[in-house]
Design a protein around this motif. Structure first.
Motif, PDB file in Angstrom:
ATOM      1  N   TRP A 186       9.465   5.128   4.554  1.00 21.70           N
ATOM      2  CA  TRP A 186       9.153   6.520   4.271  1.00 21.70           C
ATOM      3  C   TRP A 186      10.059   6.992   3.149  1.00 21.70           C
ATOM      4  N   GLN A 241       0.735   5.351   1.247  1.00 15.25           N
ATOM      5  CA  GLN A 241       0.005   6.334   2.050  1.00 15.25           C
ATOM      6  C   GLN A 241       0.696   7.672   1.943  1.00 15.25           C
ATOM      7  N   LEU A 281      -9.159  -4.891   0.721  1.00 13.49           N
ATOM      8  CA  LEU A 281      -8.838  -3.944   1.787  1.00 13.49           C
ATOM      9  C   LEU A 281      -8.830  -2.524   1.260  1.00 13.49           C
ATOM     10  N   TYR A 286      -8.857  -0.561  11.704  1.00 15.30           N
ATOM     11  CA  TYR A 286      -7.451  -0.429  12.049  1.00 15.30           C
ATOM     12  C   TYR A 286      -7.225   0.890  12.784  1.00 15.30           C
ATOM     13  N   LEU A 328       3.639   0.927   2.655  1.00 19.27           N
ATOM     14  CA  LEU A 328       3.330  -0.051   3.702  1.00 19.27           C
ATOM     15  C   LEU A 328       3.168  -1.428   3.093  1.00 19.27           C
ATOM     16  N   GLY A 367       3.348   7.906  12.784  1.00 18.44           N
ATOM     17  CA  GLY A 367       4.634   7.316  12.460  1.00 18.44           C
ATOM     18  C   GLY A 367       4.676   5.800  12.484  1.00 18.44           C
ATOM     19  N   LYS A 368       3.521   5.176  12.637  1.00 16.97           N
ATOM     20  CA  LYS A 368       3.481   3.716  12.693  1.00 16.97           C
ATOM     21  C   LYS A 368       2.555   3.149  11.624  1.00 16.97           C
ATOM     22  N   GLY A 369       2.672   1.851  11.414  1.00 21.42           N
ATOM     23  CA  GLY A 369       1.781   1.186  10.495  1.00 21.42           C
ATOM     24  C   GLY A 369       0.431   0.924  11.147  1.00 21.42           C
ATOM     25  N   PRO A 370      -0.599   0.690  10.347  1.00 20.78           N
ATOM     26  CA  PRO A 370      -1.922   0.383  10.902  1.00 20.78           C
ATOM     27  C   PRO A 370      -1.897  -0.885  11.753  1.00 20.78           C
ATOM     28  N   ILE A 381      -4.825  -9.278   8.763  1.00 22.04           N
ATOM     29  CA  ILE A 381      -3.743  -8.688   7.992  1.00 22.04           C
ATOM     30  C   ILE A 381      -2.897  -7.823   8.902  1.00 22.04           C
ATOM     31  N   TYR A 382      -1.613  -8.084   8.886  1.00 25.26           N
ATOM     32  CA  TYR A 382      -0.671  -7.377   9.750  1.00 25.26           C
ATOM     33  C   TYR A 382       0.215  -6.474   8.902  1.00 25.26           C
ATOM     34  N   PHE A 383       0.379  -5.265   9.365  1.00 26.18           N
ATOM     35  CA  PHE A 383       1.163  -4.274   8.642  1.00 26.18           C
ATOM     36  C   PHE A 383       2.558  -4.126   9.238  1.00 26.18           C
ATOM     37  N   GLY A 384       3.498  -3.751   8.369  1.00 26.55           N
ATOM     38  CA  GLY A 384       4.793  -3.308   8.833  1.00 26.55           C
ATOM     39  C   GLY A 384       4.734  -1.840   9.196  1.00 26.55           C
ATOM     40  N   GLU A 385       5.863  -1.309   9.599  1.00 29.35           N
ATOM     41  CA  GLU A 385       5.921   0.094  10.010  1.00 29.35           C
ATOM     42  C   GLU A 385       6.090   1.037   8.827  1.00 29.35           C
ATOM     43  N   TYR A 442       0.845  -1.183   0.000  1.00 31.48           N
ATOM     44  CA  TYR A 442       0.000   0.000   0.000  1.00 31.48           C
ATOM     45  C   TYR A 442       0.883   1.236   0.000  1.00 31.48           C
TER      46      TYR A 442
END
Lengths: 117, 108
Positions: free
Chosen positions: A113, A37, B96, B36, A91, B41-44, A106-110, A35
């Motif tokens: 940037w 953002q 999603l 979510y 992301l 500064g973080k991911g969902p 569903i798990y996201f990373g950080e 994704y």
């Protein structure tokens, strides 16, 4: 690993350069998502992998964007000839599968940037 | 095409109050919805999900309500705490599709 890992966490690049962003999903997760953002915006779907194949590339904004996944694990998102409008957080997310309720959270990373100057 | 939207871009509440964040969706075939939370500064981060064969699901201090008739879902946070301050996204179904998010600010 314990969570979705992305690298680099921050990248500043000059306009026109190519960049590669890496995603290491949670071990055993077959589905992987990218994704984008932009600042203050929602998440824009780019591409989805099931295993090594990408059944849905509909979100890639241009042919400068490509992604691959090898070994059913690590994925790389490549942006060629970067433009300033590519600046965003990229992301990655993973899940056991897709579309089925059970166990497919569903798990996201950080995020990575990216700033194009 | 698919779209998921949020009724309000920002929501400000007092600590201890209950918060309600709303979301509308357009795809009547959507069968799975997720909320979510994204801190700065973080991911969902996954909060709670609900299938289309349910109209309510509860978690710890959070409840999601789904109204398929009007294609609307909401996230209710009980006894909102400063740590709940974040942007909240709803997402639907398999692709999603996310809305822009509602920024929740909890005032002490």
């Amino acid at each position: 690993g314990a969570g979705v890992s992305q690298s680099p966490s921050n990248k500043v690049t000059e306009k026109g350069k190519d960049v590669e962003l890496r995603c290491d999903p949670i071990s055993g997760h077959t589905a992987l998502y990218w994704y984008r953002q932009s600042l203050g915006q929602g998440l824009e779907f780019l591409i989805y992998f099931q295993g090594n194949s990408a059944p849905d590339k509909s979100g890639l904004p241009s042919d400068r964007f490509s992604a691959e996944r090898t070994g059913g694990s690590v994925s790389t998102l490549t942006i060629q000839r970067t433009q300033q409008e590519d600046s965003a957080v990229y992301l990655c997310a993973s899940s056991l599968g897709r579309g089925v309720y059970s166990g497919n959270t569903i798990y996201f990373g950080e995020g990575s940037w990216l700033t194009v100057v | 095409g698919e779209s998921v939207g949020l009724h309000l871009p920002t929501l400000s509440v007092q600590e201890g109050d209950n918060s309600i964040i709303n979301c509308a969706y357009s795809n009547s075939a959507s069968d799975y919805f997720i909320w979510y939370k994204q801190e700065s500064g973080k991911g969902p981060q996954f909060i709670i999900d609900i299938r289309s064969n349910m109209d309510k699901r509860q978690g710890q201090r959070v409840t999601v309500l789904l109204n398929k008739t009007v294609k609307h879902l909401s996230l209710q946070i009980a006894a909102t705490q400063p740590g709940d301050s974040a942007v909240y996204f709803c997402a639907e179904s398999q692709k999603l599709v996310f809305g822009k998010g509602t920024k929740l600010t909890v005032n002490p």
